[in-house]
Scaffold this motif. Structure first.
Motif, mmCIF file in Angstrom:
data_model
loop_
_atom_site.group_PDB
_atom_site.id
_atom_site.type_symbol
_atom_site.label_atom_id
_atom_site.label_comp_id
_atom_site.label_asym_id
_atom_site.label_seq_id
_atom_site.Cartn_x
_atom_site.Cartn_y
_atom_site.Cartn_z
ATOM 1 N N GLY A 1 -29.085 -26.259 -14.807
ATOM 2 C CA GLY A 1 -27.957 -27.147 -14.547
ATOM 3 C C GLY A 1 -27.068 -26.581 -13.457
ATOM 4 O O GLY A 1 -27.450 -25.643 -12.761
ATOM 5 N N GLY A 2 -25.897 -27.143 -13.295
ATOM 6 C CA GLY A 2 -24.891 -26.632 -12.363
ATOM 7 C C GLY A 2 -25.400 -26.535 -10.934
ATOM 8 O O GLY A 2 -26.167 -27.380 -10.467
ATOM 9 N N VAL A 3 -25.008 -25.463 -10.287
ATOM 10 C CA VAL A 3 -25.337 -25.306 -8.869
ATOM 11 C C VAL A 3 -26.850 -25.123 -8.688
ATOM 12 O O VAL A 3 -27.425 -25.572 -7.679
ATOM 13 C CB VAL A 3 -24.517 -24.148 -8.249
ATOM 14 C CG1 VAL A 3 -24.961 -22.789 -8.727
ATOM 15 C CG2 VAL A 3 -24.514 -24.221 -6.740
ATOM 16 N N PRO B 1 -21.819 -19.461 -4.101
ATOM 17 C CA PRO B 1 -21.000 -20.203 -5.066
ATOM 18 C C PRO B 1 -20.268 -19.176 -5.923
ATOM 19 O O PRO B 1 -20.445 -17.967 -5.731
ATOM 20 C CB PRO B 1 -22.057 -20.936 -5.909
ATOM 21 C CG PRO B 1 -23.200 -19.960 -5.964
ATOM 22 C CD PRO B 1 -23.181 -19.197 -4.640
ATOM 23 N N SER B 2 -19.488 -19.637 -6.854
ATOM 24 C CA SER B 2 -18.797 -18.727 -7.769
ATOM 25 C C SER B 2 -19.749 -18.402 -8.925
ATOM 26 O O SER B 2 -19.813 -19.108 -9.929
ATOM 27 C CB SER B 2 -17.522 -19.396 -8.283
ATOM 28 O OG SER B 2 -16.853 -18.533 -9.164
ATOM 29 N N ILE B 3 -20.499 -17.311 -8.751
ATOM 30 C CA ILE B 3 -21.563 -16.951 -9.706
ATOM 31 C C ILE B 3 -20.981 -16.654 -11.091
ATOM 32 O O ILE B 3 -19.952 -15.976 -11.200
ATOM 33 C CB ILE B 3 -22.342 -15.721 -9.180
ATOM 34 C CG1 ILE B 3 -23.041 -16.064 -7.860
ATOM 35 C CG2 ILE B 3 -23.363 -15.232 -10.211
ATOM 36 C CD1 ILE B 3 -23.573 -14.836 -7.122
ATOM 37 N N SER B 4 -21.621 -17.157 -12.103
ATOM 38 C CA SER B 4 -21.330 -16.891 -13.538
ATOM 39 C C SER B 4 -20.106 -17.611 -14.111
ATOM 40 O O SER B 4 -19.826 -17.465 -15.292
ATOM 41 C CB SER B 4 -21.175 -15.384 -13.831
ATOM 42 O OG SER B 4 -22.419 -14.745 -13.863
ATOM 43 N N THR B 5 -19.359 -18.357 -13.287
ATOM 44 C CA THR B 5 -18.102 -18.926 -13.812
ATOM 45 C C THR B 5 -18.250 -20.357 -14.342
ATOM 46 O O THR B 5 -17.256 -20.981 -14.703
ATOM 47 C CB THR B 5 -16.980 -18.887 -12.758
ATOM 48 O OG1 THR B 5 -17.334 -19.727 -11.660
ATOM 49 C CG2 THR B 5 -16.733 -17.477 -12.275
ATOM 50 N N GLY B 6 -19.496 -20.849 -14.374
ATOM 51 C CA GLY B 6 -19.735 -22.175 -14.954
ATOM 52 C C GLY B 6 -20.279 -22.015 -16.362
ATOM 53 O O GLY B 6 -19.588 -21.550 -17.266
HETATM 54 P P1 ADP Z 1 -23.518 -19.944 -13.915
HETATM 55 O O1 ADP Z 1 -24.614 -20.237 -14.915
HETATM 56 O O2 ADP Z 1 -23.811 -18.719 -13.067
HETATM 57 O O3 ADP Z 1 -22.168 -19.927 -14.544
HETATM 58 P P2 ADP Z 1 -23.083 -22.664 -12.870
HETATM 59 O O4 ADP Z 1 -23.920 -23.417 -11.915
HETATM 60 O O5 ADP Z 1 -22.944 -23.196 -14.256
HETATM 61 O O6 ADP Z 1 -23.621 -21.147 -12.848
HETATM 62 O O7 ADP Z 1 -21.621 -22.499 -12.275
HETATM 63 C C1 ADP Z 1 -21.315 -21.631 -11.219
HETATM 64 C C2 ADP Z 1 -20.281 -22.294 -10.333
HETATM 65 O O8 ADP Z 1 -20.932 -23.191 -9.442
HETATM 66 C C3 ADP Z 1 -19.229 -23.133 -11.083
HETATM 67 O O9 ADP Z 1 -17.949 -22.801 -10.566
HETATM 68 C C4 ADP Z 1 -19.609 -24.569 -10.701
HETATM 69 O O10 ADP Z 1 -18.452 -25.395 -10.649
HETATM 70 C C5 ADP Z 1 -20.165 -24.357 -9.312
HETATM 71 N N1 ADP Z 1 -20.995 -25.441 -8.749
HETATM 72 C C6 ADP Z 1 -21.693 -26.406 -9.378
HETATM 73 N N2 ADP Z 1 -22.315 -27.198 -8.458
HETATM 74 C C7 ADP Z 1 -21.993 -26.706 -7.224
HETATM 75 C C8 ADP Z 1 -22.284 -27.083 -5.880
HETATM 76 N N3 ADP Z 1 -23.077 -28.114 -5.590
HETATM 77 N N4 ADP Z 1 -21.737 -26.346 -4.873
HETATM 78 C C9 ADP Z 1 -20.950 -25.274 -5.133
HETATM 79 N N5 ADP Z 1 -20.647 -24.867 -6.372
HETATM 80 C C10 ADP Z 1 -21.145 -25.572 -7.414
#
Ligand code: ADP
Length: 189
Positions: A43-45, A130-135
């Motif tokens: 999921g996420g990024v 991206p902001s690694i680990s903060t999602g």
């Molecule tokens: P992790 O599992 O490392 O926490 P996530 O993908 O859940 O990774 O979140 C990491 C960060 O990436 C979060 O701050 C999320 O908001 C952000 N993110 C999600 N989609 C994108 C995108 N398309 N571009 C940049 N950042 C994103």
């Protein structure tokens, strides 16, 4: 009209940029993926990068997994960027936050440092994180941004890539990174 969120600092000859947006749209040599150890997408990024980049990225990931198995937390590997503007994707695995006593900050530092070292090894000059680990991994963003920025600044002082860019997905995340950057580097170098 919304204001463009954009901050730049010089670290020696290198540029450190903070911006807000979607990392899959960045025109840089390589973008970094906050992957999970399976390297099979998620999921996420991670999901956004695989969707935007197409199946070639997963093909490369599968080849890597067949050689090395799953990717340990803090390590990094590189694949094609597929259909992305970025030529390459560096996949790293940040730590899951378990409250802060499971070595999370050091593991997050490793994720950034190993990604940067791999970029340098591959001759990459511009990298977006991206902001690694903060999602999904729930690392508190203020702590995570301190680790992220400090690690990148330290690396750039020794190994001046042209630019390292943080692409923060939400305006709030951008503001947090900007606040922490101002604390770490109070005046432009
Ligand atoms: P992790 O599992 O490392 O926490 P996530 O993908 O859940 O990774 O979140 C990491 C960060 O990436 C979060 O701050 C999320 O908001 C952000 N993110 C999600 N989609 C994108 C995108 N398309 N571009 C940049 N950042 C994103």
């Amino acid at each position: 009209m919304t204001e463009k969120m954009y901050v730049q600092r010089k670290i020696g000859h290198a540029t450190l940029t903070l911006t807000q947006g979607d990392i899959t749209k960045e025109s840089v040599d390589a973008i970094v993926n906050a992957a999970n150890s399976s390297l099979m997408g998620g999921g996420g990024v991670d999901g956004a990068i695989h969707r935007a980049g197409g199946p070639k990225i997963l093909e490369d990931c599968k080849r890597i997994v067949s050689k090395i198995g799953s990717l340990p937390t803090g390590e990094a590997v590189i694949t094609t960027g597929g259909n992305l503007k970025a030529c390459k994707v560096i996949h790293t695995v940040g730590p899951i936050w378990y409250g802060g006593n499971q070595n999370e900050p050091a593991l997050l530092e490793n994720a950034y440092r190993n990604s940067l070292a791999l970029a340098k090894e591959e001759g990459i000059r511009t990298v977006a994180f991206p902001s690694i680990s903060t999602g999904a991994y729930r690392f508190p963003i203020e702590k995570a941004s301190d680790v992220a920025l400090s690690t990148v600044i330290e690396f750039l002082r020794e190994h001046p890539l042209d630019e390292v860019r943080f692409v923060l997905f939400s305006p709030k995340d951008f503001e947090t990174y900007n606040k922490v950057l101002n604390r770490i580097l109070p005046s432009p170098e």
